[in-house]
Design an enzyme around this catalytic site. Structure first.
Site, short mmCIF file in Angstrom:
data_model
loop_
_atom_site.label_atom_id
_atom_site.label_comp_id
_atom_site.label_asym_id
_atom_site.label_seq_id
_atom_site.Cartn_x
_atom_site.Cartn_y
_atom_site.Cartn_z
N LEU A 242 -39.84 36.40 -12.22
CA LEU A 242 -39.37 35.60 -11.04
C LEU A 242 -38.40 36.69 -10.29
O LEU A 242 -38.26 36.91 -9.22
CB LEU A 242 -38.99 34.56 -11.27
CG LEU A 242 -38.06 33.72 -10.31
CD1 LEU A 242 -38.97 33.64 -8.95
CD2 LEU A 242 -37.49 32.36 -10.54
N TYR A 243 -37.34 37.20 -11.04
CA TYR A 243 -36.63 37.89 -10.61
C TYR A 243 -36.98 39.25 -9.80
O TYR A 243 -36.61 39.77 -8.62
CB TYR A 243 -35.54 38.32 -11.47
CG TYR A 243 -34.23 39.28 -11.12
CD1 TYR A 243 -33.25 38.81 -10.35
CD2 TYR A 243 -34.36 40.57 -11.34
CE1 TYR A 243 -32.19 39.46 -9.90
CE2 TYR A 243 -33.12 41.50 -11.10
CZ TYR A 243 -32.00 40.80 -10.11
OH TYR A 243 -31.18 41.91 -9.54
N GLY A 244 -38.07 39.92 -10.60
CA GLY A 244 -38.65 41.09 -10.34
C GLY A 244 -39.56 40.90 -9.10
O GLY A 244 -39.60 41.81 -8.02
#
Length: 245
Positions: free
Chosen positions: A159-161
């Protein structure tokens, strides 16, 4: 010799209450900029302002609000236009990590929050600052991103990536669209630094083994230098010189 490359410039910094954003706001103020500091924490911004005043004798303009509030970003743009008439330097450091978990384990509410803060807010910010930066003789934008191993797909960092990959694409496209203007943008991947986000992601790591966020400031000021052409791609702090990765 003191770096005064931002003398007389109007600079907006998001995520300014702590970590990299705070270090950037202080560094810009010391370099002569009038800093507009944004973050959710009013107390954190007031502490930053105390530090800026102690170092420069000038106060910052403090704007406590949540970046996921798109209408607040639009209002901020209107206020900056009325008060300052332009934006010269913008540093977008605000972001949330979210939960490091398998892609299919994210709760929809948490997923939407990370997307809202990291991606949608970046788009709203670009939309809001562009008219202000067009009024500057040499608008400069630096957006903080992350390492290539995360944006290309790494277990538990999906998700962050994904949000950072989206941000990089948005900023690159925006910069390309404005190539015929004096506005220039750079993506900055600072590497491991002594921040709260890093401590959450790597709880067993000794934070004192990492560089302090203030160590990124000289490179940041170089990228924001109004008389230089900054790299158009991501630059890595851990390299000897700024270069594409």
């Amino acid at each position: 010799m003191t770096d005064l490359s931002q003398q007389g410039r109007i600079a907006l910094v998001t995520g300014a209450s702590r970590g990299i954003g705070r270090a950037c706001a202080l560094g810009l103020a010391k370099a002569g900029a009038q800093v507009i500091a944004c973050a959710r924490s009013k107390a954190g911004l007031e502490e930053l302002d105390d530090e800026i005043f102690a170092a420069t004798g000038r106060h910052a303009t403090l704007v406590p609000f949540d970046l996921s509030d798109g209408e607040a970003i639009d209002r901020l743009s209107a206020v900056i236009l009325e008060r300052f008439g332009r934006l010269d330097s913008v540093v977008h450091a605000a972001a949330v990590l979210g939960t490091l978990t398998p892609v299919t384990h994210h709760e929809p509410k948490d997923f939407d929050k990370v997307i809202a803060v990291n991606v949608t807010a970046t788009w709203r910010l670009l939309r809001a600052i562009e008219p202000l930066m067009r009024l500057s003789p040499s608008g400069r934008l630096v957006v903080f991103t992350t390492g290539a191993s995360v944006t290309k797909g790494r277990a538990f960092w999906g998700l962050y990536g994904a949000t950072k990959a989206a941000v990089e694409t948005l900023v690159r496209a925006w910069a390309d669209e404005l190539d015929i203007t004096p506005i220039r943008a750079a993506l900055l991947a600072p590497g491991a630094m002594r921040t709260r986000m890093r401590a959450v992601a790597y709880p067993g790591e000794d934070p004192m083994s990492l560089p302090h966020p203030s160590e990124i400031v000289p490179l940041l000021l170089e990228l924001l230098e109004p008389t230089r052409e900054p790299p158009a791609e991501t630059v890595a702090f851990h390299r000897e010189k700024a270069q594409t990765v």
